[in-house]
Design an enzyme around this catalytic site. Sequence first.
Site, PDB file in Angstrom:
ATOM      1  CG  ASP A   1       2.973   4.194   4.389  1.00 17.58           C
ATOM      2  OD1 ASP A   1       2.167   4.607   3.547  1.00 17.58           O
ATOM      3  OD2 ASP A   1       2.960   4.523   5.599  1.00 17.58           O
TER       4      ASP A   1
ATOM      5  CG  HIS B   1      -0.159  -2.986  -1.383  1.00 20.13           C
ATOM      6  ND1 HIS B   1      -1.420  -2.965  -1.955  1.00 20.13           N
ATOM      7  CD2 HIS B   1      -0.361  -3.257  -0.072  1.00 20.13           C
ATOM      8  CE1 HIS B   1      -2.338  -3.208  -1.034  1.00 20.13           C
ATOM      9  NE2 HIS B   1      -1.725  -3.391   0.121  1.00 20.13           N
TER      10      HIS B   1
ATOM     11  CE1 TYR C   1      -1.766  -5.230   7.841  1.00 15.64           C
ATOM     12  CE2 TYR C   1       0.502  -5.003   8.590  1.00 15.64           C
ATOM     13  CZ  TYR C   1      -0.417  -5.077   7.560  1.00 15.64           C
ATOM     14  OH  TYR C   1      -0.010  -4.997   6.267  1.00 15.64           O
TER      15      TYR C   1
ATOM     16  CG  HIS D   1      -5.205  -3.200   2.641  1.00 15.60           C
ATOM     17  ND1 HIS D   1      -4.829  -3.974   3.727  1.00 15.60           N
ATOM     18  CD2 HIS D   1      -5.552  -1.986   3.144  1.00 15.60           C
ATOM     19  CE1 HIS D   1      -4.911  -3.242   4.829  1.00 15.60           C
ATOM     20  NE2 HIS D   1      -5.358  -2.049   4.510  1.00 15.60           N
TER      21      HIS D   1
ATOM     22  CG  ASP E   1      -4.892  -7.116   5.904  1.00 16.20           C
ATOM     23  OD1 ASP E   1      -3.999  -6.353   5.471  1.00 16.20           O
ATOM     24  OD2 ASP E   1      -5.539  -7.902   5.175  1.00 16.20           O
TER      25      ASP E   1
ATOM     26  N   GLY F   1       2.997   0.440   0.283  1.00 18.11           N
ATOM     27  CA  GLY F   1       2.155  -0.292   1.238  1.00 18.11           C
ATOM     28  C   GLY F   1       2.859  -1.404   1.980  1.00 18.11           C
TER      29      GLY F   1
HETATM   30  C1  LIG Z   1       0.017   2.510   3.824  1.00 17.24           C
HETATM   31  N1  LIG Z   1      -1.136   1.873   4.429  1.00 17.24           N
HETATM   32  C2  LIG Z   1      -1.287   0.486   4.340  1.00 17.24           C
HETATM   33  C3  LIG Z   1      -0.708  -0.186   3.264  1.00 17.24           C
HETATM   34  C4  LIG Z   1      -0.843  -1.565   3.127  1.00 17.24           C
HETATM   35  C5  LIG Z   1      -1.519  -2.297   4.060  1.00 17.24           C
HETATM   36  C6  LIG Z   1      -1.696  -3.781   3.882  1.00 17.24           C
HETATM   37  O1  LIG Z   1      -1.771  -4.540   4.799  1.00 17.24           O
HETATM   38  N2  LIG Z   1      -1.846  -4.275   2.648  1.00 17.24           N
HETATM   39  O2  LIG Z   1      -2.130  -5.596   2.451  1.00 17.24           O
HETATM   40  C7  LIG Z   1      -2.047  -1.643   5.184  1.00 17.24           C
HETATM   41  C8  LIG Z   1      -1.944  -0.255   5.310  1.00 17.24           C
HETATM   42  S1  LIG Z   1      -2.083   2.862   5.280  1.00 17.24           S
HETATM   43  O3  LIG Z   1      -2.133   4.144   4.668  1.00 17.24           O
HETATM   44  O4  LIG Z   1      -3.375   2.248   5.495  1.00 17.24           O
HETATM   45  C9  LIG Z   1      -1.288   2.967   6.739  1.00 17.24           C
HETATM   46  C10 LIG Z   1      -0.071   3.519   6.952  1.00 17.24           C
HETATM   47  C11 LIG Z   1       0.410   3.387   8.246  1.00 17.24           C
HETATM   48  C12 LIG Z   1      -0.487   2.727   9.036  1.00 17.24           C
HETATM   49  C13 LIG Z   1      -0.318   2.384  10.394  1.00 17.24           C
HETATM   50  C14 LIG Z   1       0.916   2.055  10.875  1.00 17.24           C
HETATM   51  C15 LIG Z   1       1.028   1.732  12.187  1.00 17.24           C
HETATM   52  C16 LIG Z   1      -0.080   1.731  12.991  1.00 17.24           C
HETATM   53  C17 LIG Z   1      -1.310   2.049  12.429  1.00 17.24           C
HETATM   54  N3  LIG Z   1      -1.421   2.347  11.142  1.00 17.24           N
HETATM   55  S2  LIG Z   1      -1.848   2.300   8.140  1.00 17.24           S
HETATM   56 ZN   LIG Z   2      -3.688  -5.751   3.698  1.00 17.20          ZN
END
Ligand SMILES: CN(c1ccc(C(=O)NO)cc1)S(=O)(=O)c1ccc(-c2ccccn2)s1
Ligand SMILES: [Zn+2]
Length: 377
Positions: free
Chosen positions: A101, A143, A306, A180, A267, A151
């Site tokens: 990530d 995060h 996003y 989040h 988001d 994150g």
């Molecule tokens: C790591 N994740 C986060 C972490 C932080 C956020 C965030 O915006 N925090 O404020 C969002 C998703 S997660 O597990 O939900 C995801 C990982 C990759 C994701 C993804 C990436 C590209 C398209 C769709 N989904 S969501």
């Molecule tokens: Zn978020």
Amino acid sequence: NGVFSREEDDNLQVQVGYVYDENLVRHASKVSNIKGRALVVQKLIESYDLLRNTIILKPTPATSEELCSFHSSDYIEYLKEINTKYTPEDDVTLEYGIGYDCPPLDGIFDYCCAIGGGTLTAAKALNKGEVDVAINWFGGWHHAQRDEADGFCYVNDAVLGILELRKCFNYVIYVDLDVHHGNGVEAGFERTHKVMTLSLHQYESGFYPGTGSTADVGTGVGQYHSVNVPLHEGIGDKHYCNVFDQVWYKVVDSFEFDAVVIQCGADGLSGDPLGGFNLTQEAYGHCVRKILMESKPTLILGGGGYNIANTSRCWAYLTSLVVGCELDSDIPEHDFFSMYGPSYELAITPSNRKDTNTKEYVDGILKEIEDNLTHLF
Ligand SMILES: CN(c1ccc(C(=O)NO)cc1)S(=O)(=O)c1ccc(-c2ccccn2)s1
Ligand SMILES: [Zn+2]
């Protein structure tokens, strides 16, 4: 210190600082799933001519020492060591959370200095009393942990900003409106009573990061200074604002703060690909307006978001609310006008999805939060 009492031609003038320079926008655009967002946000805000009565705060990159006021020196040394060694295309799983990530960025250390420096510059301007409110839409990376990226966050600029404010302000409250849980900021201050963290977020099994239940209240002298409002998917403006008002009223009653940091991760907006709320910019505006009514020095940060057009709509709206001017309901003609189709309007329309937050559930968490906060009276 009544910074909001700045008098000019008899009415209250709130002096607004706005963090911006091209270098910061360039760095902010490096993170893959918000590629290009920083410039789109900036261009919409400029197209509404919102910066004419703000002080532009040109950011100074953070030094390693400044980054190490929160992050571990081994994490920062590691970022320095790999700075331009990798790009996001290198499918590597490295140490300190770099990989998956948080893929390695080209110039990852320079990126962290730029992002951290943006928020530190804002906090320093508040400390000097140069501005009453400082906005940094390129920060809010809530995060990142002390010694690892998480994150999509590589440096926790929100923690750095709070630590800087604490040099001049004894008690600080951090409010996280991102969908989040603001786990990195909460972790940074869970053992102190000098900083209260309040996070409203989606909380479901399998939803990232999975922390932030009402039972999560902080520890030691910091007990009851972490406040969490875990919500289920589908919540809309009216319900969200009602929940916020009830929690905010109790928080203001139980914790006297001298400065505020608000993370406005967008988001939570309806239609965000990674969030499950059904909010519009009205909910964010309601919370920010309510918090500004306390007339404390306030640092406003970005974060997630996003759906890039909606995130820009939200942050332009919040900027206009802070500077105190109306926005035309139609998006002005500008470089990214086409991104705002098919409505080409500022307003975000919520969907008719179900709000899964029952009255019983919400009353239950509000009661738990109230019981926790009574320990502070
Ligand atoms: C790591 N994740 C986060 C972490 C932080 C956020 C965030 O915006 N925090 O404020 C969002 C998703 S997660 O597990 O939900 C995801 C990982 C990759 C994701 C993804 C990436 C590209 C398209 C769709 N989904 S969501
Ligand atoms: Zn978020």
